[in-house]
Each structure stands twice: as C-alpha cells, then as structure tokens.
Design an enzyme around this catalytic site. Sequence first.
Site, mmCIF file in Angstrom:
data_model
loop_
_atom_site.group_PDB
_atom_site.id
_atom_site.type_symbol
_atom_site.label_atom_id
_atom_site.label_comp_id
_atom_site.label_asym_id
_atom_site.label_seq_id
_atom_site.Cartn_x
_atom_site.Cartn_y
_atom_site.Cartn_z
ATOM 1 N N ARG A 90 -4.663 -36.353 -53.861
ATOM 2 C CA ARG A 90 -5.471 -35.485 -53.006
ATOM 3 C C ARG A 90 -4.626 -34.388 -52.365
ATOM 4 N NH1 ARG A 90 -7.392 -39.281 -50.310
ATOM 5 N NH2 ARG A 90 -9.426 -39.511 -51.295
ATOM 6 N N TYR A 91 -3.373 -34.675 -52.064
ATOM 7 C CA TYR A 91 -2.481 -33.729 -51.399
ATOM 8 C C TYR A 91 -1.313 -33.415 -52.338
ATOM 9 C CZ TYR A 91 -5.076 -35.568 -47.409
ATOM 10 O OH TYR A 91 -6.072 -35.959 -46.549
ATOM 11 N N ARG A 94 2.077 -35.897 -52.352
ATOM 12 C CA ARG A 94 2.001 -37.353 -52.301
ATOM 13 C C ARG A 94 0.803 -37.858 -53.098
ATOM 14 N NH1 ARG A 94 0.719 -34.694 -47.871
ATOM 15 N NH2 ARG A 94 -1.011 -35.287 -46.490
ATOM 16 N N CYS A 103 -7.432 -58.195 -51.183
ATOM 17 C CA CYS A 103 -6.854 -58.199 -49.842
ATOM 18 C C CYS A 103 -6.742 -59.637 -49.331
ATOM 19 C CB CYS A 103 -7.732 -57.407 -48.875
ATOM 20 S SG CYS A 103 -8.000 -55.689 -49.347
ATOM 21 N N CYS A 107 -12.090 -56.585 -44.146
ATOM 22 C CA CYS A 107 -12.607 -55.997 -42.915
ATOM 23 C C CYS A 107 -14.043 -55.562 -43.144
ATOM 24 C CB CYS A 107 -11.754 -54.797 -42.507
ATOM 25 S SG CYS A 107 -9.996 -55.181 -42.320
ATOM 26 N N CYS A 110 -14.501 -51.735 -43.841
ATOM 27 C CA CYS A 110 -13.585 -51.157 -44.829
ATOM 28 C C CYS A 110 -14.215 -49.982 -45.567
ATOM 29 C CB CYS A 110 -13.172 -52.232 -45.824
ATOM 30 S SG CYS A 110 -12.073 -51.620 -47.128
ATOM 31 N N ARG A 112 -13.215 -48.894 -48.366
ATOM 32 C CA ARG A 112 -13.217 -49.189 -49.803
ATOM 33 C C ARG A 112 -13.986 -50.478 -50.094
ATOM 34 N NH1 ARG A 112 -7.188 -47.516 -50.199
ATOM 35 N NH2 ARG A 112 -7.365 -45.310 -50.750
ATOM 36 N N ASP A 273 -15.020 -44.334 -41.391
ATOM 37 C CA ASP A 273 -15.537 -43.586 -42.531
ATOM 38 C C ASP A 273 -16.988 -43.949 -42.812
ATOM 39 O OD1 ASP A 273 -13.146 -42.119 -43.219
ATOM 40 O OD2 ASP A 273 -12.289 -44.043 -43.822
ATOM 41 N N ASP A 310 -11.403 -38.422 -41.798
ATOM 42 C CA ASP A 310 -11.263 -38.191 -43.235
ATOM 43 C C ASP A 310 -12.607 -37.672 -43.732
ATOM 44 O OD1 ASP A 310 -9.993 -38.184 -45.700
ATOM 45 O OD2 ASP A 310 -9.073 -40.129 -45.343
ATOM 46 N N LYS A 317 -7.970 -35.239 -44.676
ATOM 47 C CA LYS A 317 -7.912 -35.617 -43.268
ATOM 48 C C LYS A 317 -7.864 -34.388 -42.376
ATOM 49 C CE LYS A 317 -5.456 -39.997 -43.995
ATOM 50 N NZ LYS A 317 -5.369 -39.922 -45.476
#
Length: 348
Positions: A90-91, A94, A103, A107, A110, A112, A273, A310, A317
């Site tokens: 995306r950037y 990185r 996981c 959560c 989450c 995702r 999100d 985001d 972001k």
Amino acid sequence: MADALLRSVHDLQAAGFVAAEATEALEAVASRYAIALTPTVASLIDPNDPNDPIAAQYIPSPAELIEVEGERADPIGDHVHSPVEGIVHRYPDRVLLKLLHVCPVYCRFCFRREMVGPQGDGSMSPEQLSIALDYIRSHQGIWEVILTGGDPLILSPRRLREVMLALSSIEHVRIVRIHSRVPAVDPMRITSELIDALKAGNKTVYVALHANHPREMTQDVRAACIRLIDAGVTMVSQSVLLKGINNDVDTLAELMRAFVETRIKPYYLHHPDMAPGTGHFRLPLSEGQALMRELRSKVSGLCIPHYILDLPGGFGKVSVGENALSETAPERYTVVDRHGDAHEYPEF
C-alpha cells in the site's frame, strides 16, 4: 480460571463466561467468526461483571451479526493492494507479509475477521512464500517488511527463523516489524528460542504489541516484553479505541503509562475499522479527538500515541489526532490548546 484454550461457545459456557440461555444466539456468531481465548486472557475476565472490558474484546456477542451501512469484508483494502498472495503493498517503502491467518485469540472487533480463523484465508504455502519473497527482492524501494496476518508469533521458532533468514538476504530490506498479540495473551511463548529466531539475520527488528486495556499489562506480560527488549528488539504499541472498553481518558492514560513503564513506545491508537458486525465498538471521531486532547493534558508526551483512521477502501492511514489547527484567514490560524482554549497564531 480456564487452563486450556477456549475455542467454542460450549467451552465458554463450561468456563462460566456464557449463560446457557445465550448459547443458541452465540452459536450463530461462532458459525461465522472464530473464537479463541488463551488461559492468560481467561484469567483476566471477571464473569460476574457484565461490562468486563476484557470479556468484551474476546467473548462473542449477538451484536456481531448486525451490519450497518459502510461496513465491508475488507475494510482497509488489503486485497486491492495485493500484487501476489500474502503481500500487501500500500505504501512505497514497506509491505505487509501475511504469513498466516491464524491467531492465538480472536478479537471481536478485528478488521480482518472475514479473513482469519479456521474458515479464513489460510496460511501461505512454501510456493506462495517463495513468490512473495521474490516480489520483495524485485522491488528495491521496500525498506521495511511487516509480518502480520494472523499472528506471526504463533509460528514455531524454526519457521520464524527461516523467514528472518530469508529476509536477511535481501539487502534493501533494513527493518522487519512484527505485529502481534502473543506477548499480551500468551506471554510464556516468548522464549529464548523464539527471540533467537527473531534475531536471526542482520535486520533491525521491531515488535508492535497489541493491547487495549491496562489490565492486559500484567507482570507476566511485562516480563515477556522486557525479554524481547533486553535482547535488542524495539517495541511499540498499537491499540484500538473501543466503546465500552477504553474510551475514557483514565483508562487510556493507565494503558499508555503501562506501555512506557515497560519500555514500549505508544505508537498507534486506531479508530475502529468498518469491519462487518463491529458497529457496537465504534464511537464518533469527534469523541476520539476529544479524548486525545484530554490525554495530552493528563500524561507525559512519551505516552501520546498517533490517533489513526485507516480509510475504507485501501486509501491508507490518516492521523486524525486532536484537530488543533484551523486557518481563519490568510497566514493566520486558530490553535486549540490542551485545555480546549483557542489562540490566534500569525504565520509570520
């Protein structure tokens, strides 16, 4: 206190976290979104508190099946920016390397949540990992690789070592950052063998710890983080601003101070999100900005994270912070101080 991983509504009921009459509704949630609580997490929950902030993060709720306008399965656009399997670019300097979509805990907020768990996107095959590494090698501008998923620190030390050694052979990659819940939810997993695996190769290693409430920063958790830091791993924090969990200044202040006391630099405080079924955790951006102003008036600058939104759709972001500056005329501004008072400020 549960002494085994809790993976189902039945497990939660047996542990005393879910009432029998609630199981049917929660089974519908569990059929769509994964459940997992480690013994560490279970030990922090007060089953007699209906508003327990730890329980709210991990124990499913019927509200998760209520979707509102604007929510989407891929809220921050991972798939839009995925040139090859497992890479999100995306950037310019990185990439994310999503090694797995599993996981140690799941959560309830989450972003995702449609991708992780047993019914999620799965883990990278050796062939997919080889293609992803070739992508990183072929893009000279990639300075940082962020291992995420899923949670990379549930991989075996052997697998982590293999990945770190592969990255160490790519000269233009200088930083490896790992986003993880593991130190906070399974601190005994942070062994010398795992730390040695992270240090394999010649890269600078950062670990971003995800924790949202000061009760998560137990002595065992702090000790696990200190083991990483003393071994030369730099740690930063990431938290999510969550209604009913940490959306008050005293809780945020205690959490950020706990990070700093443990030598973890507060880094990101995420606005929740637009993931499906997470509306009950979200709060207005204006409330988040007001909390940031309060936080700045209450704690050392060492304790101030970036308040981040985001943007849905993969646009990246944005720091939404305290919104302290507004232009009132050419070369003249109004600046709001930490007490909420406005001051005129000339440019020259």
